[in-house]
Design a protein around this motif. Structure first.
Motif, PDB file in Angstrom:
ATOM      1  N   LEU A  24       0.835  -1.211   0.000  1.00 37.21           N
ATOM      2  CA  LEU A  24       0.000   0.000   0.000  1.00 37.21           C
ATOM      3  C   LEU A  24       0.866   1.255   0.000  1.00 37.21           C
ATOM      4  O   LEU A  24       0.552   2.242  -0.683  1.00 37.21           O
ATOM      5  CB  LEU A  24      -0.935  -0.013   1.208  1.00 37.21           C
ATOM      6  CG  LEU A  24      -2.090  -1.029   1.154  1.00 37.21           C
ATOM      7  CD1 LEU A  24      -2.715  -1.208   2.523  1.00 37.21           C
ATOM      8  CD2 LEU A  24      -3.140  -0.602   0.133  1.00 37.21           C
ATOM      9  N   ASN A  25       1.953   1.224   0.748  1.00 40.86           N
ATOM     10  CA  ASN A  25       2.857   2.379   0.786  1.00 40.86           C
ATOM     11  C   ASN A  25       3.561   2.592  -0.551  1.00 40.86           C
ATOM     12  O   ASN A  25       3.770   3.729  -0.969  1.00 40.86           O
ATOM     13  CB  ASN A  25       3.889   2.207   1.899  1.00 40.86           C
ATOM     14  CG  ASN A  25       3.310   2.404   3.282  1.00 40.86           C
ATOM     15  OD1 ASN A  25       2.188   2.878   3.429  1.00 40.86           O
ATOM     16  ND2 ASN A  25       4.055   2.035   4.310  1.00 40.86           N
ATOM     17  N   VAL A  26       3.970   1.489  -1.198  1.00 37.64           N
ATOM     18  CA  VAL A  26       4.608   1.599  -2.513  1.00 37.64           C
ATOM     19  C   VAL A  26       3.685   2.332  -3.482  1.00 37.64           C
ATOM     20  O   VAL A  26       4.131   3.155  -4.288  1.00 37.64           O
ATOM     21  CB  VAL A  26       4.972   0.198  -3.069  1.00 37.64           C
ATOM     22  CG1 VAL A  26       5.328   0.267  -4.553  1.00 37.64           C
ATOM     23  CG2 VAL A  26       6.134  -0.401  -2.277  1.00 37.64           C
ATOM     24  N   LYS A  27       2.395   2.054  -3.377  1.00 36.04           N
ATOM     25  CA  LYS A  27       1.407   2.665  -4.266  1.00 36.04           C
ATOM     26  C   LYS A  27       0.857   3.993  -3.735  1.00 36.04           C
ATOM     27  O   LYS A  27      -0.002   4.597  -4.377  1.00 36.04           O
ATOM     28  CB  LYS A  27       0.245   1.685  -4.472  1.00 36.04           C
ATOM     29  CG  LYS A  27       0.620   0.422  -5.225  1.00 36.04           C
ATOM     30  CD  LYS A  27       0.847   0.704  -6.697  1.00 36.04           C
ATOM     31  CE  LYS A  27       1.029  -0.563  -7.493  1.00 36.04           C
ATOM     32  NZ  LYS A  27       1.100  -0.318  -8.951  1.00 36.04           N
ATOM     33  N   SER A  28       1.345   4.406  -2.566  1.00 39.63           N
ATOM     34  CA  SER A  28       0.886   5.664  -1.933  1.00 39.63           C
ATOM     35  C   SER A  28      -0.631   5.668  -1.708  1.00 39.63           C
ATOM     36  O   SER A  28      -1.314   6.676  -1.926  1.00 39.63           O
ATOM     37  CB  SER A  28       1.292   6.873  -2.777  1.00 39.63           C
ATOM     38  OG  SER A  28       2.696   6.959  -2.899  1.00 39.63           O
ATOM     39  N   VAL A  29      -1.150   4.533  -1.258  1.00 39.14           N
ATOM     40  CA  VAL A  29      -2.580   4.401  -0.986  1.00 39.14           C
ATOM     41  C   VAL A  29      -2.853   4.714   0.480  1.00 39.14           C
ATOM     42  O   VAL A  29      -2.227   4.129   1.369  1.00 39.14           O
ATOM     43  CB  VAL A  29      -3.070   2.969  -1.303  1.00 39.14           C
ATOM     44  CG1 VAL A  29      -4.552   2.814  -0.956  1.00 39.14           C
ATOM     45  CG2 VAL A  29      -2.835   2.634  -2.766  1.00 39.14           C
ATOM     46  N   GLU A  30      -3.773   5.622   0.725  1.00 39.56           N
ATOM     47  CA  GLU A  30      -4.182   5.904   2.099  1.00 39.56           C
ATOM     48  C   GLU A  30      -5.165   4.812   2.548  1.00 39.56           C
ATOM     49  O   GLU A  30      -6.041   4.400   1.791  1.00 39.56           O
ATOM     50  CB  GLU A  30      -4.846   7.270   2.197  1.00 39.56           C
ATOM     51  CG  GLU A  30      -3.890   8.439   1.996  1.00 39.56           C
ATOM     52  CD  GLU A  30      -4.542   9.763   2.357  1.00 39.56           C
ATOM     53  OE1 GLU A  30      -5.668   9.750   2.897  1.00 39.56           O
ATOM     54  OE2 GLU A  30      -3.919  10.802   2.105  1.00 39.56           O
ATOM     55  N   TYR A  31      -4.999   4.359   3.770  1.00 40.54           N
ATOM     56  CA  TYR A  31      -5.869   3.293   4.262  1.00 40.54           C
ATOM     57  C   TYR A  31      -6.045   3.405   5.763  1.00 40.54           C
ATOM     58  O   TYR A  31      -5.247   4.035   6.462  1.00 40.54           O
ATOM     59  CB  TYR A  31      -5.285   1.926   3.904  1.00 40.54           C
ATOM     60  CG  TYR A  31      -3.952   1.605   4.575  1.00 40.54           C
ATOM     61  CD1 TYR A  31      -3.894   0.852   5.745  1.00 40.54           C
ATOM     62  CD2 TYR A  31      -2.757   2.090   4.053  1.00 40.54           C
ATOM     63  CE1 TYR A  31      -2.688   0.568   6.364  1.00 40.54           C
ATOM     64  CE2 TYR A  31      -1.538   1.819   4.660  1.00 40.54           C
ATOM     65  CZ  TYR A  31      -1.509   1.057   5.811  1.00 40.54           C
ATOM     66  OH  TYR A  31      -0.314   0.786   6.436  1.00 40.54           O
ATOM     67  N   ALA A 199      15.527   0.570   4.913  1.00 36.32           N
ATOM     68  CA  ALA A 199      15.630   2.027   4.879  1.00 36.32           C
ATOM     69  C   ALA A 199      14.698   2.674   3.851  1.00 36.32           C
ATOM     70  O   ALA A 199      14.569   3.898   3.809  1.00 36.32           O
ATOM     71  CB  ALA A 199      17.070   2.436   4.576  1.00 36.32           C
ATOM     72  N   ASP A 200      14.037   1.859   3.039  1.00 35.92           N
ATOM     73  CA  ASP A 200      13.178   2.395   1.983  1.00 35.92           C
ATOM     74  C   ASP A 200      11.984   3.142   2.584  1.00 35.92           C
ATOM     75  O   ASP A 200      11.417   2.705   3.593  1.00 35.92           O
ATOM     76  CB  ASP A 200      12.679   1.254   1.096  1.00 35.92           C
ATOM     77  CG  ASP A 200      12.003   1.760  -0.168  1.00 35.92           C
ATOM     78  OD1 ASP A 200      12.711   1.965  -1.169  1.00 35.92           O
ATOM     79  OD2 ASP A 200      10.776   1.960  -0.138  1.00 35.92           O
TER      80      ASP A 200
END
Length: 233
Positions: A24-31, A199-200
């Protein structure tokens, strides 16, 4: 997309929930993260995953998706505008899925075997299996990454998430066992990969603190050893 359209049922120590959070973070999706109380199963969880009754469960527009790696693939397809998680080439996708299955079906159970071991012989056998698996994964990393930082190339991909989601628990296992299985001598590629993965930006804020995970693991280890001892009788 509104945050309330996307919910994730999970618990902070779960490496499988972590996979979904990273994707979800890779895709910048708020959840919305719906934290399960450890040791219990909420009504929403049982309703959303009546077959396995396990976390994680992703709820997107009121529709539940279960199983961590299925969730990761779903996220990649549902939010196609963000960075790709799955490899674009069919062969590369097949190889990534192969190694993800190996990690879940062979390598991770062996790692749990280290913690569950009730005697030196069993522990030594489990450590050997994990080390053997890491040697295979080191070789796979060298081939798949093609000299880049991640299995996915220049950025985190499917296999990075599949393997990296377990990284915190692996560090705990190393620390509690007084061993160092990912090292410069035998797995130099994985050593650098693990540092860059942790670290990503998609990972660092959701990766559990090792100290906190270690304390939690003591309860899990006690249960594993009790089950192993009971099964040996």
């Amino acid at each position: 997309m509104a945050k309330n359209d996307v919910k994730l049922i999970g618990a902070w120590p779960s490496p499988f929930v972590l996979r979904a959070r990273i994707a979800l973070n890779v895709k910048s999706v708020e959840y919305e993260f719906l934290e399960e109380t450890l040791g219990t199963k909420s009504e929403l969880l049982l309703k959303s995953n009546p077959v396995h009754k396990k976390i994680p469960v992703l709820i997107h527009n009121d529709k539940p998706i279960c199983e961590s790696l299925i969730i990761v693939e779903y996220i990649d397809e549902a939010w196609a505008s963000g960075p790709s998680i799955m490899p674009s080439d069919p062969y590369d996708r097949a190889i990534a899925r192969f190694w993800a299955a190996y990690i879940d079906e062979k390598w991770f159970p062996a790692m749990k075997g280290i913690a569950a071991a009730t005697d030196d012989e069993a522990r030594k056998a489990a450590v050997g299996q994990v080390a053997e698996g890491l040697a295979l994964l080191e070789e796979a990393f060298q081939k798949i990454s093609k000299g880049k930082s991640f299995f996915g190339g220049d950025h985190i991909g499917y296999l990075d998430i599949a393997f990296g989601g377990l990284l915190g628990w692996f560090r705990v296992t190393e620390g509690m066992g007084g061993i160092k299985l990912i090292n410069e001598t035998k797995t130099p590629g994985l050593l650098k990969w693990a540092e860059k993965f942790a670290a990503d930006p998609a990972v660092k804020d959701v990766l559990p603190e090792i100290e906190k995970l270690t304390e939690f693991s003591k309860v899990i280890v006690a249960k594993l050893r009790a089950a192993a001892a009971s099964g040996a009788k």
